[in-house]
Design a protein around this motif. Structure first.
Motif, PDB file in Angstrom:
ATOM      1  N   TYR A 340       0.825  -1.210   0.000  1.00 36.61           N
ATOM      2  CA  TYR A 340       0.000   0.000   0.000  1.00 36.61           C
ATOM      3  C   TYR A 340       0.859   1.260   0.000  1.00 36.61           C
ATOM      4  CZ  TYR A 340      -3.095   3.684   1.683  1.00 36.61           C
ATOM      5  OH  TYR A 340      -3.777   4.857   1.832  1.00 36.61           O
ATOM      6  N   ARG A 341       0.476   2.219  -0.841  1.00 41.30           N
ATOM      7  CA  ARG A 341       1.103   3.532  -0.874  1.00 41.30           C
ATOM      8  C   ARG A 341       0.001   4.586  -0.994  1.00 41.30           C
ATOM      9  NH1 ARG A 341       4.336   0.296   0.084  1.00 41.30           N
ATOM     10  NH2 ARG A 341       6.458   0.004  -0.736  1.00 41.30           N
ATOM     11  N   THR A 342       0.233   5.757  -0.414  1.00 42.46           N
ATOM     12  CA  THR A 342      -0.774   6.810  -0.537  1.00 42.46           C
ATOM     13  C   THR A 342      -0.837   7.337  -1.959  1.00 42.46           C
ATOM     14  OG1 THR A 342       0.854   8.416   0.236  1.00 42.46           O
ATOM     15  CG2 THR A 342      -0.685   7.532   1.868  1.00 42.46           C
ATOM     16  N   TYR A 343       0.284   7.340  -2.671  1.00 39.36           N
ATOM     17  CA  TYR A 343       0.208   7.624  -4.107  1.00 39.36           C
ATOM     18  C   TYR A 343       0.497   6.324  -4.842  1.00 39.36           C
ATOM     19  CZ  TYR A 343       5.087   7.532  -5.794  1.00 39.36           C
ATOM     20  OH  TYR A 343       6.334   7.139  -6.192  1.00 39.36           O
ATOM     21  N   GLN A 344      -0.248   6.075  -5.891  1.00 37.13           N
ATOM     22  CA  GLN A 344      -0.141   4.803  -6.610  1.00 37.13           C
ATOM     23  C   GLN A 344       0.068   5.083  -8.091  1.00 37.13           C
ATOM     24  OE1 GLN A 344      -3.580   2.469  -5.341  1.00 37.13           O
ATOM     25  NE2 GLN A 344      -3.104   2.892  -3.205  1.00 37.13           N
ATOM     26  N   PRO A 345       1.226   4.703  -8.611  1.00 38.65           N
ATOM     27  CA  PRO A 345       1.543   5.004 -10.007  1.00 38.65           C
ATOM     28  C   PRO A 345       0.535   4.394 -10.968  1.00 38.65           C
ATOM     29  CG  PRO A 345       3.497   4.288  -8.817  1.00 38.65           C
ATOM     30  CD  PRO A 345       2.328   4.026  -7.915  1.00 38.65           C
ATOM     31  N   GLU A 346       0.480   4.962 -12.147  1.00 39.01           N
ATOM     32  CA  GLU A 346      -0.464   4.508 -13.161  1.00 39.01           C
ATOM     33  C   GLU A 346      -0.099   3.117 -13.647  1.00 39.01           C
ATOM     34  OE1 GLU A 346      -2.700   6.930 -16.603  1.00 39.01           O
ATOM     35  OE2 GLU A 346      -0.546   6.710 -16.925  1.00 39.01           O
ATOM     36  N   ASP A 347      -1.088   2.293 -13.818  1.00 33.88           N
ATOM     37  CA  ASP A 347      -0.913   0.988 -14.441  1.00 33.88           C
ATOM     38  C   ASP A 347      -2.075   0.765 -15.403  1.00 33.88           C
ATOM     39  OD1 ASP A 347      -3.077   0.478 -12.796  1.00 33.88           O
ATOM     40  OD2 ASP A 347      -2.093  -1.082 -11.621  1.00 33.88           O
ATOM     41  N   PHE A 348      -2.180  -0.440 -15.940  1.00 34.28           N
ATOM     42  CA  PHE A 348      -3.243  -0.730 -16.906  1.00 34.28           C
ATOM     43  C   PHE A 348      -4.616  -0.406 -16.342  1.00 34.28           C
ATOM     44  CE2 PHE A 348      -6.496  -3.955 -17.923  1.00 34.28           C
ATOM     45  CZ  PHE A 348      -6.777  -3.578 -19.236  1.00 34.28           C
ATOM     46  N   MET A 349      -4.887  -0.817 -15.107  1.00 33.06           N
ATOM     47  CA  MET A 349      -6.208  -0.613 -14.522  1.00 33.06           C
ATOM     48  C   MET A 349      -6.531   0.868 -14.402  1.00 33.06           C
ATOM     49  SD  MET A 349      -7.303  -3.729 -13.762  1.00 33.06           S
ATOM     50  CE  MET A 349      -8.010  -4.295 -12.234  1.00 33.06           C
ATOM     51  N   ARG A 350      -5.557   1.644 -13.912  1.00 38.31           N
ATOM     52  CA  ARG A 350      -5.824   3.060 -13.685  1.00 38.31           C
ATOM     53  C   ARG A 350      -5.830   3.874 -14.965  1.00 38.31           C
ATOM     54  NH1 ARG A 350      -3.927   1.558  -8.678  1.00 38.31           N
ATOM     55  NH2 ARG A 350      -1.802   1.213  -9.366  1.00 38.31           N
ATOM     56  N   ARG A 351      -5.174   3.374 -16.020  1.00 35.67           N
ATOM     57  CA  ARG A 351      -5.215   4.125 -17.273  1.00 35.67           C
ATOM     58  C   ARG A 351      -6.414   3.737 -18.135  1.00 35.67           C
ATOM     59  NH1 ARG A 351      -0.157   5.037 -21.284  1.00 35.67           N
ATOM     60  NH2 ARG A 351       0.476   6.273 -19.466  1.00 35.67           N
ATOM     61  N   TYR A 352      -6.727   2.457 -18.213  1.00 31.68           N
ATOM     62  CA  TYR A 352      -7.697   2.019 -19.209  1.00 31.68           C
ATOM     63  C   TYR A 352      -9.028   1.535 -18.662  1.00 31.68           C
ATOM     64  CZ  TYR A 352      -4.046   2.656 -22.587  1.00 31.68           C
ATOM     65  OH  TYR A 352      -3.087   3.229 -23.368  1.00 31.68           O
ATOM     66  N   MET A 353      -9.146   1.390 -17.343  1.00 27.37           N
ATOM     67  CA  MET A 353     -10.416   0.932 -16.803  1.00 27.37           C
ATOM     68  C   MET A 353     -11.000   1.910 -15.787  1.00 27.37           C
ATOM     69  SD  MET A 353     -10.944  -1.676 -18.612  1.00 27.37           S
ATOM     70  CE  MET A 353     -12.537  -1.994 -17.879  1.00 27.37           C
ATOM     71  N   TRP A 354     -10.239   2.240 -14.747  1.00 28.08           N
ATOM     72  CA  TRP A 354     -10.746   3.100 -13.679  1.00 28.08           C
ATOM     73  C   TRP A 354      -9.756   4.233 -13.451  1.00 28.08           C
ATOM     74  CZ3 TRP A 354     -10.929  -2.344 -12.835  1.00 28.08           C
ATOM     75  CH2 TRP A 354     -12.211  -2.872 -13.048  1.00 28.08           C
ATOM     76  N   PRO A 355      -9.928   5.356 -14.143  1.00 30.20           N
ATOM     77  CA  PRO A 355      -8.947   6.436 -14.054  1.00 30.20           C
ATOM     78  C   PRO A 355      -8.868   7.017 -12.649  1.00 30.20           C
ATOM     79  CG  PRO A 355     -10.951   7.195 -15.141  1.00 30.20           C
ATOM     80  CD  PRO A 355     -11.078   5.711 -14.992  1.00 30.20           C
TER      81      PRO A 355
END
Length: 462
Positions: A340-355
């Motif tokens: 767990y991190r308070t900031y979470q880098p972009e990955d497939f899920m955050r770019r293409y499914m749930w921004p």
């Protein structure tokens, strides 16, 4: 974890193969030199990073093998159809891999096996990020940590993630349309019952209804109670709370598509007098809702709250619940505490499914709840449902393949009549189900349900 939500964005993604690429210097765009450099760099990295499992890559220059063959473990076989794959992966690691798959730059015989291979070598594989992609990820992660889900940003995000055609979700979800983890039992053969000859088409419906009823039971919902829900979905939880548990429900959503269909389903159930579906951000609840509700439920909505807003979220839950013997039940996809991190880098899920989404960990949620409620909330139970998710995702994947066609999607997105466009769309969803399934199966992510009591400890659930 971003998605094909408008015809203009979709056209850009489908017809411009370079649109997925980061902004690189012009000298780095595909030339024979840059392709060769990217290819040799990726191969060199794989030689040193792949310590578990065996990968075979076939491209225009032959067959290349990495890792060590292990008896009883299948070789992951990848065919490179376009050397742009190497540039994508060098530039943006796992995002580049997902983009290459969606754009058919690569074919993979066993997508799940590829995901397992990546996770089994996760610590080494994360070293693939270039300085450029690391900077890009940091910018995205810092935006989420310090700005996060403002009301306007939340609206943009939910439009991307959920304001797609209802026909899409009808195509792969169970009849009541729960877009969350089901709960499997021996009745359906357990976590792997879909591989048994006794598996039935209705098993998903059975498991999702079990999940809904379990949430409402843990929330101690009884006839005449007032229930508040954040994240309406398509109304399944609210309908069951009113129909089978005798409650009155106010449920909040930011999706126009979801609100419209949820209200249709409420009317069909004859429950419009007991369920109100609100197009409303949870931070905009009216003043007269203070202390109004006996129970609060929210299923897999916390992923969209933002790490810096957990206390605000639970302050408002505390504000809306009655002072005595009220109950709150929340479920969320989660990270283990170590990841767990308070900031979470972009990955497939955050770019293409749930921004702009971010996963909590259990400790962060309990800490935020305790602080936000000034100790009025006490933890009744914490349940880990992560093992139930891979089968849920497999069931969705099968239904998607069987039911979602270019014709059904073209009603909303005419561009999907183009075979290449629909193939990109289909691959995106297939990648999602395999990507998430591997994450849950390997314990990289999980799914927890937390139950809190407010200012009291009622007797155990009936």
């Amino acid at each position: 974890m971003n998605t094909f939500t408008s015809s203009s964005h979709f056209t850009e993604v489908v017809h411009d193969p370079l649109s997925f690429l980061p902004m690189l210097p012009s000298s780095f765009f595909p030339t024979s030199w840059s392709m060769s450099f990217a290819r040799s760099s990726v191969f060199s990295f794989l030689q040193s990073a792949l310590r578990v499992g065996h990968l075979e890559i076939t491209d225009s220059q032959g067959v290349h093998r990495f890792g060590t063959y292990e008896r009883g473990r299948n070789t992951v076989r990848m065919t490179v159809n376009n050397d742009l794959f190497y540039v994508r992966v060098l530039a943006s690691a796992d995002i580049g891999l997902s983009e290459s798959y969606m754009m058919s730059d690569i074919d993979v015989v066993d997508l799940k096996g590829m995901m397992n291979l990546w996770l089994d070598n996760y610590d080494e594989m994360t070293g693939l990020d270039s300085t450029l992609s690391s900077l890009s990820a940091m910018v995205s992660g810092l935006y989420n940590a310090f700005l996060g889900q403002s009301p306007s940003r939340a609206r943009l995000n939910v439009m991307d993630a959920y304001d797609q055609s209802n026909d899409l979700f009808k195509g792969f979800l169970s009849d009541e349309m729960m877009y969350s983890c089901a709960l499997w039992s021996d009745e359906e053969g357990g976590f792997r019952g879909d591989f048994l000859p006794t598996a039935r088409p209705s098993d998903l419906e059975t498991a999702q209804l079990r999940k809904i009823r379990h949430v409402l039971t843990m929330a101690r919902v009884k006839p005449g109670m007032k229930v508040l829900e954040f994240g309406s979905g398509w109304g399944a939880m609210a309908i069951e709370a009113a129909r089978s548990f005798g409650a009155e429900v106010d449920t909040l959503t930011l999706s126009i598509e979801q609100k419209t269909l949820a209200e249709d389903r409420v009317r069909e159930a004859g429950l419009q007098g007991r369920i109100r579906v609100h197009l409303m951000d949870y931070r905009d609840m009216p003043a007269d809702w203070a202390g109004r509700f006996d129970a609060f439920v929210s299923v897999e909505m916390l992923e969209h709250v933002g790490t810096q807003h957990y206390e605000t979220y639970f302050k408002l839950v505390d504000w809306a619940l009655k002072d005595k013997n009220a109950t709150a039940v929340v479920t969320s996809t989660t990270f283990p505490e170590a990841r767990y991190r308070t900031y979470q880098p972009e990955d497939f899920m955050r770019r293409y499914m749930w921004p702009n989404s971010a996963l909590p960990c259990v400790t962060a949620l309990v800490t935020a709840t305790t602080k936000a409620s000034q100790n009025r909330f006490s933890v009744q139970s914490v349940e880990n449902h992560g093992a139930h998710y891979p089968r849920t995702l497999r069931e969705w994947s099968r239904r998607l393949e069987a039911n979602v066609t270019a014709d059904t999607m073209a009603k909303r997105y005419p561009g999907l009549r183009d075979p290449a466009a629909f193939e990109t769309f289909r691959r995106k969803w297939g990648y999602l189900f395999a990507y998430a399934g591997a994450g849950f199966a390997k314990g990289y992510i999980s799914c927890h349900m937390l139950t809190f009591y407010k200012n009291g400890m009622p007797a155990p659930c009936d």
